[in-house]
Each structure stands twice: as C-alpha cells, then as structure tokens.
Motif scaffolding. Structure first.
Motif, PDB file in Angstrom:
ATOM      1  N   SER A   1       1.014  -1.370  -0.069  1.00  0.00           N
ATOM      2  CA  SER A   1       0.223  -0.017  -0.216  1.00  0.00           C
ATOM      3  C   SER A   1       0.929   1.434   0.247  1.00  0.00           C
TER       4      SER A   1
ATOM      5  N   SER B   1      -7.216  -4.029  -9.168  1.00  0.00           N
ATOM      6  CA  SER B   1      -7.764  -4.984  -8.927  1.00  0.00           C
ATOM      7  C   SER B   1      -8.265  -4.497  -7.410  1.00  0.00           C
ATOM      8  N   GLY B   2      -6.958  -3.244  -6.946  1.00  0.00           N
ATOM      9  CA  GLY B   2      -7.596  -3.749  -4.778  1.00  0.00           C
ATOM     10  C   GLY B   2      -9.229  -2.636  -5.273  1.00  0.00           C
ATOM     11  N   ALA B   3      -9.386  -2.186  -6.339  1.00  0.00           N
ATOM     12  CA  ALA B   3     -10.612  -1.622  -5.864  1.00  0.00           C
ATOM     13  C   ALA B   3     -12.030  -2.612  -5.957  1.00  0.00           C
TER      14      ALA B   3
ATOM     15  N   ARG C   1     -12.140   4.479  -1.449  1.00  0.00           N
ATOM     16  CA  ARG C   1     -10.853   4.839  -1.085  1.00  0.00           C
ATOM     17  C   ARG C   1     -11.297   5.343   0.651  1.00  0.00           C
TER      18      ARG C   1
ATOM     19  N   GLY D   1     -10.326   0.526   3.197  1.00  0.00           N
ATOM     20  CA  GLY D   1      -9.088  -0.014   2.741  1.00  0.00           C
ATOM     21  C   GLY D   1      -8.599  -1.376   4.265  1.00  0.00           C
TER      22      GLY D   1
ATOM     23  N   SER E   1      -8.800  -5.180   2.783  1.00  0.00           N
ATOM     24  CA  SER E   1      -7.468  -6.429   3.564  1.00  0.00           C
ATOM     25  C   SER E   1      -8.048  -7.786   4.136  1.00  0.00           C
TER      26      SER E   1
ATOM     27  N   ALA F   1      -9.362  -9.778   1.756  1.00  0.00           N
ATOM     28  CA  ALA F   1      -8.658 -10.850   0.541  1.00  0.00           C
ATOM     29  C   ALA F   1      -8.234 -11.425   1.225  1.00  0.00           C
TER      30      ALA F   1
ATOM     31  N   ARG G   1     -11.009 -14.121  -2.976  1.00  0.00           N
ATOM     32  CA  ARG G   1      -9.558 -14.720  -3.898  1.00  0.00           C
ATOM     33  C   ARG G   1     -10.351 -15.563  -5.083  1.00  0.00           C
TER      34      ARG G   1
ATOM     35  N   GLN H   1     -10.912 -10.851 -12.816  1.00  0.00           N
ATOM     36  CA  GLN H   1      -9.281  -9.624 -13.348  1.00  0.00           C
ATOM     37  C   GLN H   1      -8.595 -10.795 -14.655  1.00  0.00           C
TER      38      GLN H   1
ATOM     39  N   ARG I   1      -1.295  -7.033  -6.310  1.00  0.00           N
ATOM     40  CA  ARG I   1      -0.706  -7.156  -4.787  1.00  0.00           C
ATOM     41  C   ARG I   1       0.169  -8.643  -5.510  1.00  0.00           C
ATOM     42  N   ASP I   2      -0.955  -9.376  -6.328  1.00  0.00           N
ATOM     43  CA  ASP I   2      -1.160 -10.918  -6.753  1.00  0.00           C
ATOM     44  C   ASP I   2      -1.216 -11.189  -8.280  1.00  0.00           C
ATOM     45  N   MET I   3      -1.233 -10.274  -8.601  1.00  0.00           N
ATOM     46  CA  MET I   3      -0.985 -10.046 -10.840  1.00  0.00           C
ATOM     47  C   MET I   3       0.248 -10.459 -10.689  1.00  0.00           C
TER      48      MET I   3
ATOM     49  N   ASP J   1      -1.183  -8.153   4.592  1.00  0.00           N
ATOM     50  CA  ASP J   1      -0.889  -8.982   3.419  1.00  0.00           C
ATOM     51  C   ASP J   1      -0.436  -9.529   3.309  1.00  0.00           C
TER      52      ASP J   1
ATOM     53  N   ARG K   1      -0.917 -13.312   5.203  1.00  0.00           N
ATOM     54  CA  ARG K   1      -1.926 -14.038   4.960  1.00  0.00           C
ATOM     55  C   ARG K   1      -1.308 -15.839   4.053  1.00  0.00           C
TER      56      ARG K   1
END
Ligand code: C5P
Length: 228
Positions: free
Chosen positions: A13, A35-37, A92, A97, A101, A104, A110, A117, A131-133, A185, A188
């Motif tokens: 972040s 993807s966070g959105a 936002r 946020g 998390s 997520a 996921r 995605q 984070r995991d793209m 993050d 996990r």
C-alpha cells in the motif's frame, strides 16, 4: 490470455502503484486493472448489506455477483460504480482499505474474483495493479514490476493524498494503518504479498512519479512490449 501483452505492477500500500499503473497504461494505450478496487468493492458492498466482517461465504457470493464498472473521468482519473452508483470516494477511505484487506484474506473471495480479473486482459494490452498480479492472476505476464518504497515514505504520500482531497488524517495513525495492512497482506496464507521470482524490483522511495513511469516504459521497451 497468452496473446495479450500484460505488465503487472504489484507492491505494498502507498507504493504509488495506482498512479504509475494508470500513467503507464495511458502511455501505451492499454487497458488498466485496478484489482484493489475489486476487493474494496466487495468490502464496501458487504458493509452496505450489513454482512458480518468474517462472513466468508457471504462475501464470496458478493464477489461473484458484484455489478461493478470502471470509467475514466475527463481529468484522467477513475470513477468506480457499484450497482450503477458512484462509490469512488467511499471505497478510497482507510476504513474501506482495512475492510478490503480483511476480505482479501478469504480464499473463497480471491477465487471468486480470479476470472473476473483475467477478463480484463484484452487487446492491445493490460497493465494490472495489485498484490498478486504477477504471482497468481497473470503468472505468464511479459513484464512484472514489484514497486516498493520505505514505510515512512508511503505513509507520507498517503497523508498528502488525503490532505489534498480535504480529508483529515494523522501521519502517526496512517503509519500504523499501513504497517498493519502490510503485515496482514504479507502474512496471509493465500496469495501473500511477495515479488514474483521473475519480477523487477523498483524502489521508488527517492524517485519522482515521472522517473518511475520512465523506468517502467524503458523496461517495457526492453521486453519489446512497447511496439504492440
Ligand atoms: O491496492 P489497494 O490499497 O486498493 O488494495 C486494498 C486491499 O486489497 C489491499 O490492502 C489488499 O489486502 C487487497 N488486495 C489484494 N490483492 C490484490 C489487490 C488488493 O489482496 N491484487
């Protein structure tokens, strides 16, 4: 998916991923996945429906059925719609946020967001921010960036962003929030935040936005992506 060129930009972040990903997508004329959105939308929708924060099946159902759309505003920003309603500002907040998390970390959430995605990968190309793209969603991406900055610098940037938007914020509270989100993050069990083995690490602590964008475009050029 294999034919569509993809650049992934992962990182913690406040590393500036969102801004950089948008600028790189604009420069190349490619699509953008924030993807966070999506995780923020699941948390927000759950909150609106009064779901218990720990209700994994409930949040997974929301993730599957989410009516979300993304628009670009006249000034080049992002507008996020949930069920046709503008929720850009609502998702936002730091609270959202934090909620994002938490949802997520739920494997069912996921899994429910995975294909959604991947569907963003359309010609002429995709810049995917998250984070995991590079590790999970697009492991075959042609260029993977892991964007970092020191925790202090990330808290400072977030503070400035909130101030500029007219929101009240405390630097000390933000630093704590960011440290807590980083911890959650990275620790996990499913899709933890970590660079892909083949990612290029870019530390933006003392770099300007322009310099980071130029670096990513240079790497894209070297990977022969810019010609697409
Ligand atoms: O990037 P952003 O701050 O909008 O993400 C909100 C939260 O969503 C992150 O703290 C993270 O927990 C989660 N996330 C994730 N995987 C992604 C993108 C975001 O777990 N690909």
């Amino acid at each position: 998916m294999a034919e569509v060129p993809i650049i992934t930009i992962d990182g913690p972040s406040g590393s500036g991923k969102g801004t950089i990903a948008r600028r790189v997508a604009d420069a190349l004329g490619w699509h953008l996945l924030d993807s966070g959105a999506l995780y923020r939308l699941v948390a927000h929708a759950g909150h609106l429906r009064g779901l218990h924060p720990a209700d994994e099946p409930g949040h997974a159902r929301l993730a599957e059925t989410l009516d979300a759309s993304f628009e670009t505003t006249a000034d080049g920003g992002e507008r996020v719609l949930l069920d046709g309603r503008d929720v850009t500002a609502a998702i936002r907040t730091e609270a959202c946020g934090g909620g994002a998390s938490r949802v997520a970390a739920m494997p069912a959430v996921r899994a429910a967001l995975l294909e959604r995605q991947r569907a963003f990968a359309r010609p002429p190309g995709l810049v995917a921010d998250g984070r995991d793209m590079g590790t999970v969603v697009f492991p075959g991406a042609a260029l993977k960036i892991f964007l970092t900055a020191s925790a202090e610098e990330r808290a400072r940037r977030r503070y400035k962003q909130l101030k500029d938007k007219g929101s009240s914020a405390s630097l000390a509270a933000l630093s704590l929030e960011i440290a807590e989100r980083d911890r959650r993050d990275a620790s996990r069990p499913i899709s933890p935040l970590r660079p892909a083995d083949d990612a290029v690490i870019v530390d933006s602590t003392s770099m300007s936005v322009d310099a980071v964008v130029a670096r990513v475009l240079e790497l894209a050029d070297q990977a022969r992506l810019a010609a697409h």
